[in-house]
Scaffold this motif. Structure first.
Motif, mmCIF file in Angstrom:
data_model
loop_
_atom_site.group_PDB
_atom_site.id
_atom_site.type_symbol
_atom_site.label_atom_id
_atom_site.label_comp_id
_atom_site.label_asym_id
_atom_site.label_seq_id
_atom_site.Cartn_x
_atom_site.Cartn_y
_atom_site.Cartn_z
ATOM 1 N N ALA A 122 14.008 -22.626 -19.007
ATOM 2 C CA ALA A 122 13.394 -23.744 -19.719
ATOM 3 C C ALA A 122 14.494 -24.698 -20.158
ATOM 4 O O ALA A 122 14.378 -25.912 -20.006
ATOM 5 N N ASN A 123 15.567 -24.137 -20.683
ATOM 6 C CA ASN A 123 16.655 -25.004 -21.137
ATOM 7 C C ASN A 123 17.302 -25.751 -19.994
ATOM 8 O O ASN A 123 17.561 -26.945 -20.080
ATOM 9 N N LEU A 124 17.561 -25.034 -18.933
ATOM 10 C CA LEU A 124 18.257 -25.683 -17.820
ATOM 11 C C LEU A 124 17.367 -26.710 -17.135
ATOM 12 O O LEU A 124 17.779 -27.840 -16.874
ATOM 13 N N LEU A 125 16.121 -26.303 -16.838
ATOM 14 C CA LEU A 125 15.328 -27.101 -15.913
ATOM 15 C C LEU A 125 14.477 -28.180 -16.557
ATOM 16 O O LEU A 125 14.236 -29.218 -15.947
ATOM 17 N N ILE A 126 13.998 -27.959 -17.774
ATOM 18 C CA ILE A 126 13.055 -28.950 -18.317
ATOM 19 C C ILE A 126 13.686 -30.344 -18.367
ATOM 20 O O ILE A 126 13.175 -31.265 -17.721
ATOM 21 N N PRO A 127 14.825 -30.538 -19.076
ATOM 22 C CA PRO A 127 15.353 -31.916 -19.083
ATOM 23 C C PRO A 127 15.734 -32.394 -17.680
ATOM 24 O O PRO A 127 15.478 -33.544 -17.339
ATOM 25 N N LEU A 128 16.293 -31.497 -16.866
ATOM 26 C CA LEU A 128 16.741 -31.929 -15.542
ATOM 27 C C LEU A 128 15.579 -32.321 -14.645
ATOM 28 O O LEU A 128 15.674 -33.262 -13.865
ATOM 29 N N GLN A 129 14.478 -31.578 -14.737
ATOM 30 C CA GLN A 129 13.382 -31.863 -13.801
ATOM 31 C C GLN A 129 12.388 -32.900 -14.313
ATOM 32 O O GLN A 129 11.663 -33.484 -13.517
ATOM 33 N N VAL A 130 12.322 -33.098 -15.645
ATOM 34 C CA VAL A 130 11.414 -34.158 -16.109
ATOM 35 C C VAL A 130 12.168 -35.486 -16.198
ATOM 36 O O VAL A 130 11.559 -36.535 -16.378
ATOM 37 N N GLY A 131 13.478 -35.423 -16.082
ATOM 38 C CA GLY A 131 14.263 -36.643 -16.154
ATOM 39 C C GLY A 131 14.555 -37.046 -17.580
ATOM 40 O O GLY A 131 14.239 -38.156 -17.998
ATOM 41 N N ALA A 132 15.147 -36.132 -18.348
ATOM 42 C CA ALA A 132 15.542 -36.457 -19.722
ATOM 43 C C ALA A 132 17.012 -36.113 -19.896
ATOM 44 O O ALA A 132 17.550 -35.280 -19.162
ATOM 45 N N ARG A 133 17.633 -36.757 -20.868
ATOM 46 C CA ARG A 133 19.051 -36.484 -21.047
ATOM 47 C C ARG A 133 19.296 -35.168 -21.761
ATOM 48 O O ARG A 133 20.337 -34.541 -21.613
ATOM 49 N N ASP A 134 18.345 -34.766 -22.567
ATOM 50 C CA ASP A 134 18.445 -33.454 -23.226
ATOM 51 C C ASP A 134 17.080 -33.113 -23.780
ATOM 52 O O ASP A 134 16.107 -33.818 -23.524
ATOM 53 N N MET A 135 17.014 -32.037 -24.555
ATOM 54 C CA MET A 135 15.765 -31.655 -25.200
ATOM 55 C C MET A 135 15.400 -32.679 -26.280
ATOM 56 O O MET A 135 16.235 -33.460 -26.724
ATOM 57 N N ALA A 136 14.134 -32.578 -26.739
ATOM 58 C CA ALA A 136 13.685 -33.458 -27.809
ATOM 59 C C ALA A 136 14.587 -33.297 -29.027
ATOM 60 O O ALA A 136 14.979 -34.261 -29.659
ATOM 61 N N SER A 137 14.923 -32.064 -29.364
ATOM 62 C CA SER A 137 15.859 -31.865 -30.467
ATOM 63 C C SER A 137 16.965 -30.914 -30.031
ATOM 64 O O SER A 137 16.801 -29.698 -30.085
ATOM 65 N N PRO A 138 18.084 -31.459 -29.609
ATOM 66 C CA PRO A 138 19.184 -30.591 -29.171
ATOM 67 C C PRO A 138 19.664 -29.672 -30.289
ATOM 68 O O PRO A 138 20.068 -28.548 -30.034
ATOM 69 N N PHE A 139 19.568 -30.132 -31.532
ATOM 70 C CA PHE A 139 20.055 -29.310 -32.630
ATOM 71 C C PHE A 139 19.174 -28.072 -32.824
ATOM 72 O O PHE A 139 19.661 -26.950 -32.919
#
Lengths: 602, 355
Positions: A122-139
């Motif tokens: 989930a961490n690796l693929l969600i931002p990469l495959q939806v086209g986001a720079r990172d998670m909604a809240s990286p912290f």
């Protein structure tokens, strides 16, 4: 909100595009880059490495207690070396055998196949495959890992307690788990277990909420929900299941903590243990089972769905063919996610459950076989008339489908309450869930690791070792768990240490020996994989192109070693679904390519 | 020594494998990667096919080897239903298993990568998808239908003439209680009990003020006796943690939960002697296994059942004396006060009896 990120050579931008509170650029120290990192890719790797360490621990436990099961009369000095007083003279003590199976189950179900599997991918693929720079809240994402790490520390510590770790089975049914008088493992070790699991739930919630928020809000331009790769859909439903069910486990465990330490009677009633009459009256031991399985059953789908998603993706990429029936795959994921909440009592057919209620749960349980069947047929059709590249990832994906079929079909036996009366709590159950949930999900995880290792580390895993890993593991898995069904058909209860005193269950001595030997070999090969993993991080063959598998999804549009922020320059725009393989005579058409004027419709 | 040896062999094997793997990668690069990839692709495709064939043979062989070890015919009426249900499911799932596994590995072999092949762009087909939604749904409806039909038969009310036996689990033994003949029509009634009354002399905590307890027979340390072809309703209890009464030969199972009594009923259809003859095992016993993990002695929580004719059962029962008689009637030397429940328990007893 800016859509760009400024990358300087040799320095990776720390802040993320959607982050309104800019911290400004600063040099990343080792600590912020590798330890308290807020980069989703690094956090994914942290989950993966921690998961691998846990898998070695949990797997080793099973191999060591398998020694005792396969060779009941013999002594193994190595056991005393490893476990000290718990295996005096080289024989595992009964109370410690139960501690080992409890830890094996807890570690593999939660720490490896939940955190290690969905945490990683989930961490690796969600931002990469939806086209986001990172998670909604990286912290919060970083906190999610560190809560998991804390949970791990507490669980590990419990192994070194004087009275040993929890020993009530991974399901920790009270009253056994509530009464220190009833079992040595229900003393301090059980409190550690509860605290560790509470921390784990916090980690799962922080992670899950983040995954959902990211998928819903941070898709790049053009990435509508129905253009998402199936991995993302699977991870989305996984997160929803976790967010809705983990709190129920949490509440159940808090009540258990009260019963243990504050004298409440939520789960306790009418108990005389070792001649001591307890005061508790009016509680229900079965209440805990309802609370536990309200998480416990969705939990098996929390484990399975990410594997299903990755397998769909990998089979499609490597068959060079679109996944067959995308909408049906999506619908069946949705159906499974809903039904996962409505079948928990099939673990409780013989607890004295109202038979009418039982029959409802039979219906709902067997209903779940329909979406599962749809998925299997769609995978088969995806392979049909493909042009299949048998990479290690593809092989593991095919192995996943095979194991999912085998284990899914035995689920039809157990979900039918009439048959469950006979098979409940026998080795048949052990064989069933190890195949369908344990080994199958491990296969999904391996497939994912082999497939996305180039994205994670910019290098390949050694594929010859990968092929050996696959073949030994699949043959071994079937040799271990297929004949085990017969022990269950004979009614042999699970969690029996030495069957030799039983007239009804002592006829499987040779089989148990064979299973033990094979499990040692399989475990050795997993260690080989671990070696391959760490060796290849540093010495593996380097990836030379950004898209080594010729895949359509967005993660392969990033640089070979993407920095924090993933894309240098603009985030790519998406124009199509993720599965245009073999369309109009072209081998693959990336999602970023606009739809041509003459392109055929599907 | 032996372990060191095994570890050494494993390490050596691993080193060799690793060197070969590394070398093969170099060779692949030298020979041209595309060519090497095609080669491994072929090998693995062939192995998939071999795995399918050997696997199916293995499944058959496994069944031939082990089918003789799984207990034989059920020894109760419900057991026969359960076995029938098991067979129906086995046939149905067996067919699906073979078809899907063959398709999976065959496709993987047949459609292995080749330069002459182009993958067929086939994203969906609504008709096909409807077909394979409907067929499993029908098959499962059949299974649910049969399953629930038998389930209600098994879990329905016990026949009126069923005998009753109470079975109580505790770490790590089974105890039994027979209700005597104090009810209407000579059927026994269990006397009330309260867990705080449990003492060494009164292991079940029977309430002696309840007259129904006077002829209840307490049995422990020997097998539970049942009558062949006579339905029996078990009342199941636990004193400490959750146990489970597992009766493999009857195919029956029910948890023993402290504080919440459970029940199950069945009709044993074969005496212990008959089973011994049929199976050709002179030392055959019906066993009670604890199927719910209950602590360190779980594996040893074993009980036995003897199924016999009514006459044999009556003869056995005639040798038994109700616990009440043992404690109060035939032991006049002991004063009553030592055995009557203490004052707190007595007040609770009174409350319970009023209910």
């Amino acid at each position: 909100m800016s859509d760009t990120i400024h990358i300087h050579p040799g320095q990776v931008g720390h802040e993320v595009a959607h982050d309104d509170h800019h911290h400004g650029h600063h040099e990343q120290s080792f600590v912020t880059k590798y330890i308290f990192s807020q980069d989703h890719k690094t956090i994914g790797k942290q989950f993966l490495v921690t998961g691998i360490i846990w898998a070695i621990v949990g797997g080793l436990f099973s191999v060591l207690f398998r020694l005792q099961l396969g060779f009941p009369g013999q002594t193994f000095p190595i056991l005393e070396t490893v476990f000290g007083k718990w295996a005096e003279g080289g024989v595992i003590k009964a109370e410690f055998y139960y501690a080992l199976i409890t830890m094996h189950g807890t570690v593999l179900v939660f720490f490896v196949l939940t955190a290690g599997l969905s945490g990683t991918f989930a961490n690796l693929l969600i931002p990469l495959q939806v086209g986001a720079r990172d998670m909604a809240s990286p912290f919060l994402n970083m906190l999610s890992y560190w809560f998991f790490f804390l949970a791990s520390i507490v669980m590990i510590s419990s192994l070194f307690l004087h009275t040993g770790p929890a020993a009530g089975g991974w399901t920790v049914y009270p009253p056994l788990s509530a009464l220190g008088q009833a079992s040595i493992g229900s003393r301090l070790g059980m409190d550690f277990w509860i605290v560790s699991m509470a921390l784990f739930v916090v980690s799962a919630l922080l992670g899950g909420l983040n995954y959902i928020a990211t998928i819903l809000n941070m898709r790049t331009k053009g990435m509508s929900m129905t253009r998402l790769p199936l991995t993302i859909w699977a991870l989305f439903f996984t997160a929803v299941l976790g967010v809705l069910s983990f709190p129920v486990l949490f509440s159940g465990l808090i009540l258990l903590l009260f019963d243990r330490n504050l004298g409440t009677s939520f789960y306790l009633s009418d108990i005389v243990v070792n001649g001591e009459i307890l005061n508790n009256e009016g509680g229900s031991a079965i209440l805990f089972q309802h609370l536990f399985w309200f998480l416990g059953h969705p939990e098996v789908y929390i484990i399975l769905l990410p594997a299903m998603g990755m397998v769909s993706e990998i089979l499609s990429v490597n068959s060079r063919k679109p996944i067959f029936g995308y909408m049906a795959m999506l619908g069946s994921l949705f159906a499974i996610a809903i039904l996962a909440f409505l079948v928990w009592a099939h673990h409780m057919f013989v607890t004295g459950l109202n038979p009418f209620l039982g029959s409802i749960f039979v219906l709902l349980t067997l209903l779940i076989a329909v979406p599962s069947a749809i998925k299997v047929f769609n995978w088969l059709t995806t392979l049909w008339r493909g042009n299949i590249r048998l990479t290690p990832a593809t092989l593991f994906a095919i192995g996943f489908v095979s194991l999912f079929i085998s284990g899914g079909l035995t689920g039809i036996f157990l979900g039918n309450s009439t048959i469950d009366i006979h098979l409940h709590d026998t080795m048949f159950v052990v064989a069933h869930f190890h195949i369908v949930m344990g080994v199958a999900s491990m296969f999904g995880m391996f497939a994912g690791i082999y497939h996305w290792f180039p994205k994670m580390f910019g290098r390949y895993l050694n594929s010859t070792l990968g092929y050996i890993h696959f073949w030994v593991t699949i043959v071994g898995a079937y040799l271990i768990f297929w004949p085990m069904h017969y022990e269950g058909l004979a009614g042999m209860p699970r969690r029996y240490l030495d069957k030799s005193s039983w007239a009804s269950f002592s006829q499987f001595g040779d089989l148990d020996k064979m299973i033990t030997i094979v499990s040692i070999i399989v475990f050795a090969v997993q260690l080989m994989f671990v070696f391959n993993f760490f060796y290849s991080i540093f010495k593996g063959r380097k990836v030379t192109s950004t898209n080594p598998w010729g895949a359509n999804t967005l993660e392969w549009t990033t640089p070979i070693n993407p920095g924090h922020g993933n894309w240098e320059g603009e985030i790519p725009e998406v124009h199509r679904w993720a599965y245009d393989y073999g369309k109009d005579g072209r081998e693959f058409i990336p999602q970023t390519e606009p739809v041509g004027a003459n392109e055929s419709k599907h | 020594m032996q372990t060191v040896f095994i570890v050494a062999i494993l390490l050596l094997g691993f080193l060799i494998t690793f060197q070969i793997a590394k070398a093969s990668e170099y060779v692949a690069v030298l020979r041209g990667e595309e060519k090497a990839k095609k080669q491994t692709n072929k090998v693995n495709a062939f192995l998939l096919l071999a795995f399918l064939i050997l696997g199916l043979i293995g499944v058959y062989y496994c069944n031939e080897t082990l089918k003789g070890k799984i207990l034989g015919e059920a020894a109760s009426n419900h057991g026969k239903h359960i076995d029938t249900m098991l067979q129906i499911t086995l046939v149905l799932t067996g067919i699906v298993f073979v078809i899907t596994q063959v398709a999976l590995f065959w496709f993987a072999y047949k459609y292995q990568q080749s330069d002459d092949r182009k993958a067929y762009y086939y994203p969906h087909n609504n008709k096909l998808e409807v077909i394979w939604t409907v067929i499993p749904a029908i098959a499962l409806t059949v299974l649910v239908g049969f399953g629930i039909f038998y389930w209600f038969k098994i879990t329905g009310d016990a026949p009126k003439d069923a005998m009753e036996v109470e079975i109580i689990g505790s770490q790590f033994k089974w105890e039994f209680r027979y209700p005597g003949h104090d009810g209407p029509g000579g059927k026994g009634v269990f006397g009330k009990k309260y867990f705080k009354n449990i003492t060494g002399d009164n292991p079940l905590g029977q309430i002696w003020d309840d007259p129904a307890n006077r002829d209840d027979v307490y049995v422990t340390g020997e097998p539970m006796h049942l009558v062949v072809n006579k339905p029996v309703r078990l009342v199941i209890n636990s004193k400490d943690v959750i146990h489970d009464v597992g009766l493999v030969h009857f195919r029956m199972k029910m948890d023993a939960v402290p504080g919440t009594p459970t029940t199950m009923w069945f009709t044993p259809t074969k005496t212990s002697k008959q089973m011994a003859q049929e199976l050709g095992k002179a030392n055959f016993v019906y066993e009670i296994s604890c199927d719910q993990m209950c602590g360190k002695g779980h594996t040893g929580m074993r009980g036995e059942v003897i199924v016999e004719t009514q006459e044999q059962f009556d003869a056995w029962m005639a040798t038994k004396q109700p616990l009440y008689d043992k404690l109060f009637v035939n032991k006049p030397a002991v004063t009553d006060s030592t055995h009557t429940p203490d004052s707190t328990a007595k007040s609770v007893t009174a409350v319970l009896l009023k209910k």
